[in-house]
Design an enzyme around this catalytic site. Structure first.
Site, PDB file in Angstrom:
ATOM      1  N   ARG A  23      -2.238 -12.212   3.197  1.00 25.09           N
ATOM      2  CA  ARG A  23      -3.565 -11.849   2.715  1.00 25.09           C
ATOM      3  C   ARG A  23      -3.675 -12.155   1.232  1.00 25.09           C
ATOM      4  NH1 ARG A  23      -7.349  -8.398   4.223  1.00 25.09           N
ATOM      5  NH2 ARG A  23      -8.491 -10.165   3.373  1.00 25.09           N
ATOM      6  N   HIS A  82      -6.831  -8.668  -2.925  1.00 26.70           N
ATOM      7  CA  HIS A  82      -8.179  -8.172  -2.663  1.00 26.70           C
ATOM      8  C   HIS A  82      -8.241  -6.672  -2.909  1.00 26.70           C
ATOM      9  CE1 HIS A  82      -5.989  -7.587   1.123  1.00 26.70           C
ATOM     10  NE2 HIS A  82      -6.802  -6.563   1.344  1.00 26.70           N
ATOM     11  N   TYR A  92       0.833  -1.193   0.000  1.00 27.83           N
ATOM     12  CA  TYR A  92       0.000   0.000   0.000  1.00 27.83           C
ATOM     13  C   TYR A  92       0.875   1.254   0.000  1.00 27.83           C
ATOM     14  CZ  TYR A  92      -4.074  -2.838   1.277  1.00 27.83           C
ATOM     15  OH  TYR A  92      -5.084  -3.760   1.291  1.00 27.83           O
ATOM     16  N   HIS A 109     -10.505  -3.280  -1.506  1.00 25.31           N
ATOM     17  CA  HIS A 109     -11.459  -2.758  -0.526  1.00 25.31           C
ATOM     18  C   HIS A 109     -12.488  -1.875  -1.232  1.00 25.31           C
ATOM     19  CE1 HIS A 109      -8.945  -3.908   2.992  1.00 25.31           C
ATOM     20  NE2 HIS A 109      -7.950  -3.704   2.144  1.00 25.31           N
ATOM     21  N   TYR A 140       0.124  -9.963   0.283  1.00 23.99           N
ATOM     22  CA  TYR A 140       1.125  -9.379   1.185  1.00 23.99           C
ATOM     23  C   TYR A 140       1.091 -10.071   2.540  1.00 23.99           C
ATOM     24  CZ  TYR A 140      -2.902  -6.611   2.869  1.00 23.99           C
ATOM     25  OH  TYR A 140      -4.122  -6.212   3.354  1.00 23.99           O
TER      26      TYR A 140
END
Length: 237
Positions: free
Chosen positions: A153, A156, A104, A158, A143
């Protein structure tokens, strides 16, 4: 005071506030019963969230800061529907995600993966009259996280959906089909109903794919009812 309609809450669709497999919920979930706050005229009517919140290019995450993002280009599209299958128009849909390397663009994310100088990871659109939305982005990478030993994870995206005011907000996540990390993800696994978990997995769309440019994944979002898309931070009735 405005009296809003109530809806039956489907069993097993939304994750419990305290999910033992998802470690951080033990520290941040409410320890007391939730209190339902009535939505009065002020909460329902303002501030308004409409087309003036959208800027040209907000639906394209692949071009930012003077360049093009790295990674597999994809198109994510779908419809926002109510419990009766009717389209929800003029809903502000926002997305945020990791880049193709699984990182991120955030000060708190400092694991050993490269940042993309041309990828901010955020976008927004307004649903049209048929409840449709669409984004062009890159497929996010997996990640690691510190939930348990060797925890990763799955890829995906959000999603945040607003109605006409800030009090009308729902948050969920979209996953990708055939991801080998899905069975190991305690966030997705916190949803009790297997059918509800499947509704968070997008569908590959060859028809929506752009030849020689980008793949496409379809993800419809149902706000209420037995076919509702699982959302975060549920309220107890």
């Amino acid at each position: 005071m405005i009296v809003l309609p109530s809806y039956e809450r489907p069993v097993g669709v939304h994750p419990p506030l305290d999910s033992p497999g998802y470690g951080s919920t033990a520290l941040r979930h409410p320890k007391r019963d939730l209190v339902l706050l009535p939505q009065n005229l002020t909460e329902v009517t303002g501030p308004m969230l409409g087309a003036d919140r959208i800027r040209p290019g907000d639906d394209d995450l692949t071009h930012a800061l003077g360049g093009e993002a790295q990674g597999q280009r994809i198109r994510v599209f779908g419809r926002v529907l109510d419990s009766d299958g009717r389209p929800v128009r003029d809903s502000l849909v926002e997305v945020w995600q990791a880049n193709a390397a699984g990182r991120y663009r955030h000060a708190a994310d400092n694991w050993d993966a490269p940042l993309d100088p041309h990828f901010t990871g955020v976008g927004r659109v307004l649903t049209d009259a048929d409840g449709r939305y669409g984004f062009t982005t890159v497929k996010p990478g997996a990640y690691p996280w510190r939930n348990h030993h060797n925890a990763w994870r799955p890829a995906h995206i959000h999603f945040s959906l607003f109605g006409r005011a800030f009090t009308q907000r729902l948050v969920t996540q979209m996953y990708f089909p055939d991801d080998p990390l899905i069975p190991y993800d305690p966030v997705l696994g916190a949803i009790p109903d297997p059918a509800a978990r499947e509704r968070l997995v997008s569908r590959f769309s060859l028809a929506g794919t752009t030849p020689m440019y980008q793949l496409a994944f379809e993800f419809d979002i149902v706000l209420r009812g037995p076919a509702a898309t699982p959302m975060e931070a549920p309220h107890d009735d």
